[in-house]
Design an enzyme around this catalytic site. Structure first.
Site, PDB file in Angstrom:
ATOM      1  CE  LYS A  59      -3.796  -2.514   2.043  1.00 44.84           C
ATOM      2  NZ  LYS A  59      -4.462  -3.018   3.243  1.00 44.84           N
ATOM      3  CD  GLN A  89      -3.397  -4.346   6.456  1.00 45.47           C
ATOM      4  OE1 GLN A  89      -3.253  -3.388   5.697  1.00 45.47           O
ATOM      5  NE2 GLN A  89      -4.013  -5.454   6.069  1.00 45.47           N
ATOM      6  CG  ASP A 125     -10.145  -0.557   4.930  1.00 50.31           C
ATOM      7  OD1 ASP A 125      -9.977  -0.804   3.713  1.00 50.31           O
ATOM      8  OD2 ASP A 125      -9.514  -1.117   5.837  1.00 50.31           O
TER       9      ASP A 125
END
Ligand code: NAD
Length: 314
Positions: free
Chosen positions: A69, A113, A136
């Protein structure tokens, strides 16, 4: 984002009879478009977009995902900040760290994460991320927007599946779509997005009866059960489009010259078997996973545009 509308239809590599939906290729097209957009903003005097990545503990798979990422951010011209917490960090410490990022006007997106170490309440911690920075798309506010059909930050994997189908011009409208899995991360949001694309959607799960029979009705089968190679060719209608979301890292017994065990990645679908009957299929790796990272970048730029006062429709 509709990359297919201004991208020539790519050649789909043949494999058995199924055509491969190449996530790397589609993600590249998305990323190129984003990089151009970002360059235009910067050259007009806007600040750089910025993503904060929060990592708790030292899960080896998470370390790889975070590295990818951050690398993609760099390639696109997005600033990235990695904030680490030890595996023993408390809920309060992590929430305090997230609040600092919420209050930092130079940060556009915050990615926590997952998975978090077992003792931590994932939903409670995710909910402390400001909805306008929730790249997200997992905050209840953003999931509410998704199911209301309002543009907003949408979960990356489900959004990536839609963009991949659009990139390969797979018809969705009116099609019979079966989704295996009802998680908040994949199953439910992808079903919501497919519904918005006018598909007729059936959601299956671990208690569904006659699962194989239902799957066999699908024009598009999305498999997000987290069960290694669960779907075989008997579950698939000839010519169907099969999207494999699963990721399973297998350690092969044969060791490498460097002494390290070789690892192989497979999905929830028996690829070799299903490719002989499907019309289209996503590979693992190189399918949905690549789209997930690209959609994180799309969401970061969506959040950035809201923060710098540019109206977009996601
Ligand atoms: P999850 O465990 O939260 O949910 C799995 C769902 O599948 C559940 O709703 C469950 O009811 C259903 N299920 C489980 N076993 C089943 C069975 N035998 N028959 C029918 N349904 C069954 O998992 P998740 O977070 O939704 O992830 C699913 C898979 O996708 C995992 O392998 C995960 O690693 C992978 N994943 C991949 C990406 C990516 O970027 N490619 C992103 C997220 C998740």
């Amino acid at each position: 984002m509709n990359v297919s509308s201004h991208t020539a239809l790519p050649d789909t590599a043949q494999s058995g009879s199924a055509k491969i939906l190449d996530g790397a290729l589609a993600a590249k097209a998305v990323n190129q478009e984003l990089a151009q957009k970002i360059a235009t903003y910067i050259s007009s005097g806007k600040r750089k977009p910025a993503l904060a990545v929060v990592l708790v503990g030292e899960n080896p798979a998470s370390e790889v995902y975070v590295k990818n990422k951050i690398l993609t951010c760099k390639e696109l011209g997005i600033e990235s900040h990695l904030k680490r917490f030890s595996k023993d960090a408390s809920k309060e410490e992590i929430i305090a760290g997230l609040k600092e990022l919420n209050d930092d006007a130079t940060i556009d997106g915050i990615l926590l994460q997952l998975p978090l170490p077992g003792q931590l309440p994932t939903n409670e911690i995710l909910d402390s991320i400001a909805p306008d920075k929730d790249v997200d798309g997992l905050h209840p506010y953003n999931l509410g927007l998704l199911f209301s059909g309002v543009p907003g930050l949408q979960p990356c994997t489900p959004k990536g599946i839609i963009v991949l189908l659009q990139y390969y011009q797979i018809p969705i409208k009116g099609k019979n779509v079966v989704v295996i899995g009802r998680s908040n991360l994949v199953g439910k949001p992808v079903a919501g997005l497919l519904l918005q694309q006018d598909a007729t959607v059936t959601i299956c799960h671990s208690r569904t009866e006659n699962l194989a029979g239902i799957c066999k009705q699908a024009d598009i089968l999305v498999v997000a059960a987290g069960k290694q190679e669960m779907v075989g060719k008997d579950w698939v209608k000839p010519g169907a489009c099969v999207v494999d979301v699963g990721i399973h890292r297998l350690k092969e017994s044969t060791s490498q010259p460097d002494g390290k065990a070789k690892s192989k990645i497979v999905g929830d679908v028996c690829f070799d078997e299903v490719k002989s009957i499907a019309g289209h299929i996503t590979p693992v790796p190189g399918g949905v996973g690549k789209m997930t990272v690209a959609m994180l970048m799309v969401n970061t730029i969506f959040a950035y545009e809201q923060h710098i006062g540019i109206q977009t429709s996601s």
